[in-house]
Write a protein that holds these residues in place. Structure first.
Motif, PDB file in Angstrom:
ATOM      1  N   UNK A 281       0.862  -1.185   0.000  1.00 46.13           N
ATOM      2  CA  UNK A 281       0.000   0.000   0.000  1.00 46.13           C
ATOM      3  C   UNK A 281       0.899   1.236   0.000  1.00 46.13           C
ATOM      4  N   UNK A 282       0.923   1.922  -1.110  1.00 45.32           N
ATOM      5  CA  UNK A 282       1.826   3.054  -1.278  1.00 45.32           C
ATOM      6  C   UNK A 282       1.428   4.222  -0.381  1.00 45.32           C
ATOM      7  N   UNK A 283       2.433   4.962   0.060  1.00 47.43           N
ATOM      8  CA  UNK A 283       2.175   6.165   0.851  1.00 47.43           C
ATOM      9  C   UNK A 283       1.671   7.280  -0.056  1.00 47.43           C
ATOM     10  N   UNK A 284       0.638   8.021   0.358  1.00 42.63           N
ATOM     11  CA  UNK A 284       0.167   9.167  -0.430  1.00 42.63           C
ATOM     12  C   UNK A 284       1.230  10.261  -0.461  1.00 42.63           C
ATOM     13  N   UNK A 285       1.088  11.210  -1.349  1.00 39.70           N
ATOM     14  CA  UNK A 285       2.023  12.346  -1.388  1.00 39.70           C
ATOM     15  C   UNK A 285       2.017  13.105  -0.064  1.00 39.70           C
ATOM     16  N   UNK A 286       3.123  13.754   0.231  1.00 32.14           N
ATOM     17  CA  UNK A 286       3.236  14.539   1.463  1.00 32.14           C
ATOM     18  C   UNK A 286       2.375  15.789   1.328  1.00 32.14           C
ATOM     19  N   UNK A 287       1.246  15.756   2.007  1.00 28.59           N
ATOM     20  CA  UNK A 287       0.290  16.865   1.960  1.00 28.59           C
ATOM     21  C   UNK A 287      -0.730  16.654   3.067  1.00 28.59           C
ATOM     22  N   UNK A 288      -1.527  17.660   3.302  1.00 27.30           N
ATOM     23  CA  UNK A 288      -2.551  17.586   4.340  1.00 27.30           C
ATOM     24  C   UNK A 288      -3.473  16.396   4.099  1.00 27.30           C
ATOM     25  N   UNK A 289      -3.786  15.656   5.157  1.00 31.04           N
ATOM     26  CA  UNK A 289      -4.652  14.504   5.047  1.00 31.04           C
ATOM     27  C   UNK A 289      -3.955  13.223   4.650  1.00 31.04           C
ATOM     28  N   UNK A 290      -2.621  13.236   4.613  1.00 30.59           N
ATOM     29  CA  UNK A 290      -1.851  12.076   4.157  1.00 30.59           C
ATOM     30  C   UNK A 290      -2.122  10.829   4.996  1.00 30.59           C
ATOM     31  N   UNK A 291      -2.103  10.975   6.317  1.00 27.10           N
ATOM     32  CA  UNK A 291      -2.303   9.827   7.189  1.00 27.10           C
ATOM     33  C   UNK A 291      -3.686   9.216   7.040  1.00 27.10           C
ATOM     34  N   UNK A 292      -4.704  10.053   6.958  1.00 28.63           N
ATOM     35  CA  UNK A 292      -6.067   9.581   6.781  1.00 28.63           C
ATOM     36  C   UNK A 292      -6.212   8.827   5.469  1.00 28.63           C
ATOM     37  N   UNK A 293      -5.637   9.387   4.412  1.00 28.25           N
ATOM     38  CA  UNK A 293      -5.719   8.762   3.096  1.00 28.25           C
ATOM     39  C   UNK A 293      -4.988   7.428   3.064  1.00 28.25           C
ATOM     40  N   UNK A 294      -3.828   7.342   3.745  1.00 28.86           N
ATOM     41  CA  UNK A 294      -3.068   6.087   3.774  1.00 28.86           C
ATOM     42  C   UNK A 294      -3.870   5.000   4.485  1.00 28.86           C
TER      43      UNK A 294
ATOM     44  N   UNK B  42       8.218   7.732   9.933  1.00 28.02           N
ATOM     45  CA  UNK B  42       7.658   9.053  10.246  1.00 28.02           C
ATOM     46  C   UNK B  42       6.534   9.033  11.271  1.00 28.02           C
ATOM     47  N   UNK B  43       6.266   7.871  11.885  1.00 29.58           N
ATOM     48  CA  UNK B  43       5.283   7.817  12.954  1.00 29.58           C
ATOM     49  C   UNK B  43       3.834   7.819  12.524  1.00 29.58           C
ATOM     50  N   UNK B  44       3.547   7.664  11.225  1.00 30.92           N
ATOM     51  CA  UNK B  44       2.155   7.601  10.780  1.00 30.92           C
ATOM     52  C   UNK B  44       1.420   6.507  11.540  1.00 30.92           C
TER      53      UNK B  44
ATOM     54  N   UNK C 252       6.412  19.993   6.782  1.00 29.79           N
ATOM     55  CA  UNK C 252       5.230  19.144   6.917  1.00 29.79           C
ATOM     56  C   UNK C 252       5.443  18.101   8.002  1.00 29.79           C
ATOM     57  N   UNK C 253       4.504  18.045   8.927  1.00 31.45           N
ATOM     58  CA  UNK C 253       4.432  16.999   9.946  1.00 31.45           C
ATOM     59  C   UNK C 253       2.986  16.523   9.963  1.00 31.45           C
ATOM     60  N   UNK C 254       2.795  15.223  10.022  1.00 34.52           N
ATOM     61  CA  UNK C 254       1.449  14.655   9.957  1.00 34.52           C
ATOM     62  C   UNK C 254       0.537  15.229  11.047  1.00 34.52           C
TER      63      UNK C 254
ATOM     64  N   UNK D 129      -3.899  13.488  14.806  1.00 36.18           N
ATOM     65  CA  UNK D 129      -4.791  12.329  14.884  1.00 36.18           C
ATOM     66  C   UNK D 129      -4.275  11.132  14.093  1.00 36.18           C
ATOM     67  N   UNK D 130      -3.278  11.348  13.241  1.00 35.73           N
ATOM     68  CA  UNK D 130      -2.746  10.248  12.432  1.00 35.73           C
ATOM     69  C   UNK D 130      -1.234  10.091  12.577  1.00 35.73           C
ATOM     70  N   UNK D 131      -0.726  10.433  13.756  1.00 29.65           N
ATOM     71  CA  UNK D 131       0.690  10.181  14.035  1.00 29.65           C
ATOM     72  C   UNK D 131       0.878   9.938  15.525  1.00 29.65           C
ATOM     73  N   UNK D 132       1.994   9.334  15.846  1.00 28.25           N
ATOM     74  CA  UNK D 132       2.355   9.128  17.244  1.00 28.25           C
ATOM     75  C   UNK D 132       2.926  10.415  17.826  1.00 28.25           C
TER      76      UNK D 132
END
Length: 380
Positions: A127-140, A164-166, A316-318, A321-324
Motif C-alpha cells: 500500500x503506497x504512501x500518499x504524497x506529502x500533503x494535508x490529510x496524508x495519514x487519513x488517506x493512507x 515518520x510515525x504515521x 510538513x508533519x502529519x 490524529x494520524x501520528x504518534x
C-alpha cells in the motif's frame, strides 16, 4: 509526568531524540545487566530454577504491558525477523493468496512475506504512501482498508510507521480482516512501550516487538504475542525449553516431543539469557510503573509547541490524529537544504535519524520541551 532524565546516564551536552533507533539505557537496567554479567564468574550460584524464574517474570510483565490476560500467549524471541518467521511457518497459504504490507515498511517485516511469492505462489500487495500533503495519514489508512479483500490472507503492518510515525487504525483494520478471515500481524517495535496497546481490544493474531527501543531492554532480545490461531503451531526451532517437562533436568533425556502449551512453544533457545532477560524485564517493569498512556501524553506535551513552530516555518508533519506523539517525521519543502540542517544538528549535538524523505524525531521521557525547541532552532 515529569522528565525522567535523572534515571538515565545521558550527558547534559547531548540532546538525544533518537529512541526509535535505540533507547537510552535506564540506570536500573544497566545495574541489573552488570550484576548478572558477573554471575557467570561464579557459575556455581546458578541453579536449575534460575533458567525459568526470570523468564516467567518477563512474560508476566510484558503481558501486563500489552493488556494480555494470559502470559502463556507470550513468547521470548531474539528479533522481529524471528517472530515473523514463526508466523509465516504456521499460516496455511494457497496459490493466489494476497499479503498486504505498507510502503517502505521495515525490512524485517517484509523479506519473509516477499519470499512467499516464490515458494507459495502468493502475491505481495504494497500500500503506497500518499504524497506529502494535508490529510496524508487519513488517506493512507483509507487506502489500506480498501486494499483488504476476499483474497487477503495476511495483513502484516506496524502500529506506527518506523520512518515518520504515521498511525494506523488497528481497530478498523482488525474489523476488516475479520470480515475476510485474514490474519493480522502487528510489528509493535516502534509503538509498544511508548503508547497504549491492548490485546483485548485489538485482538491481533500476532504482535512482534524488538526489545531495545521503546521496551528499554538490551540489544538481542524481544517479545511476541501469538493468539489462538497459532496455539497448535510448529515453531521454527526445537529447543529443550519449549518442550513439556523441561523444568525437570533429571528427565531431559527422556524426550518429550510435545511442545509447551499455546505460545510458549515459540520461545527461542537460551531464552533464559541471564543478562538480557533480566534487563528487559526491568525495562518493562519501569514502563508498567510509568504506563504507556502517561509516556504518550508526556511526549505530546513536550512536542506540541515545537511541532507547531516547525509547521509555521513551512515543514510538513502529519496531523496529530494520524501520528504518534513519541515519533514523528519532518518533511522539508523543496527549497530547504537537508545537508545544512544535518550540519547544524550535528554541531549542536542533537541526535535524530534520517529515514526515507523524513527527518525522524523520537523523544522519550528523558527529553523536555527545551530539547525539542533546541531542535527547532536548527530548522530556521
Amino acid at each position: 509526568m515529569r522528565s525522567q532524565k535523572h534515571l538515565f546516564s545521558l550527558p547534559e551536552e547531548i540532546t538525544y531524540l533518537n529512541c526509535a533507533t535505540m533507547s537510552a539505557q535506564l540506570k536500573s537496567v544497566e545495574k541489573i545487566g552488570i550484576e548478572n554479567l558477573l554471575k557467570k564468574s561464579t557459575p556455581y550460584v546458578i541453579e536449575g530454577k534460575h533458567f525459568f524464574e526470570e523468564r516467567a517474570i518477563l512474560k508476566q510483565r510484558f503481558a501486563q504491558l500489552i493488556d494480555c490476560t494470559d502470559d502463556e500467549s507470550v513468547s521470548i524471541i531474539p528479533s522481529v525477523s524471528y517472530g515473523i518467521a514463526n508466523a509465516v511457518k504456521n499460516i496455511p497459504f494457497e496459490k493466489g493468496d494476497e499479503i498486504i504490507v505498507l510502503d517502505e515498511q521495515f525490512p524485517s517485516n517484509f523479506y519473509a512475506w516477499k519470499h512467499l511469492e516464490t515458494t507459495e505462489g502468493v502475491s505481495l500487495k504494497t500500500v503506497a504512501a500518499p504524497p506529502v500533503a494535508s490529510g496524508r495519514g487519513s488517506l493512507w489508512n483509507e487506502k489500506l482498508l480498501n486494499t483488504i479483500n476476499s483474497k487477503t490472507k495476511v495483513v502484516s503492518i506496524p502500529q506506527v510507521h518506523w520512518a515518520d510515525g504515521t498511525l494506523f487504525n488497528l481497530k478498523a483494520i482488525r474489523e476488516k480482516t475479520n470480515e475476510v478471515g485474514a490474519y493480522l500481524i502487528i510489528d509493535g517495535t516502534q509503538s509498544v512501550g511508548a503508547m497504549e496497546f491492548s490485546i483485548q481490544k485489538i485482538q491481533p493474531d500476532a504482535l512482534i516487538c524488538a526489545g531495545y527501543k521503546w521496551l528499554m531492554g538490551g540489544y538481542g532480545l524481544g517479545m511476541a504475542y501469538y493468539g489462538a490461531r497459532f496455539y497448535d503451531g510448529t515453531p521454527i526451532e526445537n529447543n529443550w525449553m519449549n518442550h513439556e517437562g523441561s523444568e525437570d533436568f533429571t528427565h531431559l533425556a527422556k524426550y518429550n516431543e510435545n511442545f509447551k502449551p499455546k505460545s510458549a512453544r515459540y520461545d527461542m533457545g537460551e531464552s533464559s539469557n541471564f543478562i538480557l532477560t533480566p534487563m528487559l524485564s526491568e525495562g518493562i517493569r519501569q514502563l508498567n510503573e510509568w504506563s504507556p498512556k502517561a509516556i504518550q501524553e508526556y511526549c505530546k506535551i513536550i512536542s506540541q509547541a515545537p511541532i507547531q513552530q516547525l509547521k509555521k516555518l513551512g515543514y510538513f508533519i502529519e496531523e496529530e490524529s494520524f501520528r504518534a506523539n513519541h515519533l514523528f517525521g519532518i518533511y522539508l519543502s523543496e527549497e530547504k537544504k537537508l545537508q545544512s540542517i544535518k550540519d547544524r544538528l550535528q554541531a549542536e549535538k542533537i541526535f535524530v535519524s534520517y529515514r526515507g524523505n523524513a527527518i525522524r524525531v523520537s523523544p522519550n521521557v528523558y527529553n523536555t520541551e527545551a530539547d525539542l525547541m533546541k531542535l527547532v532552532e536548527c530548522f530556521f
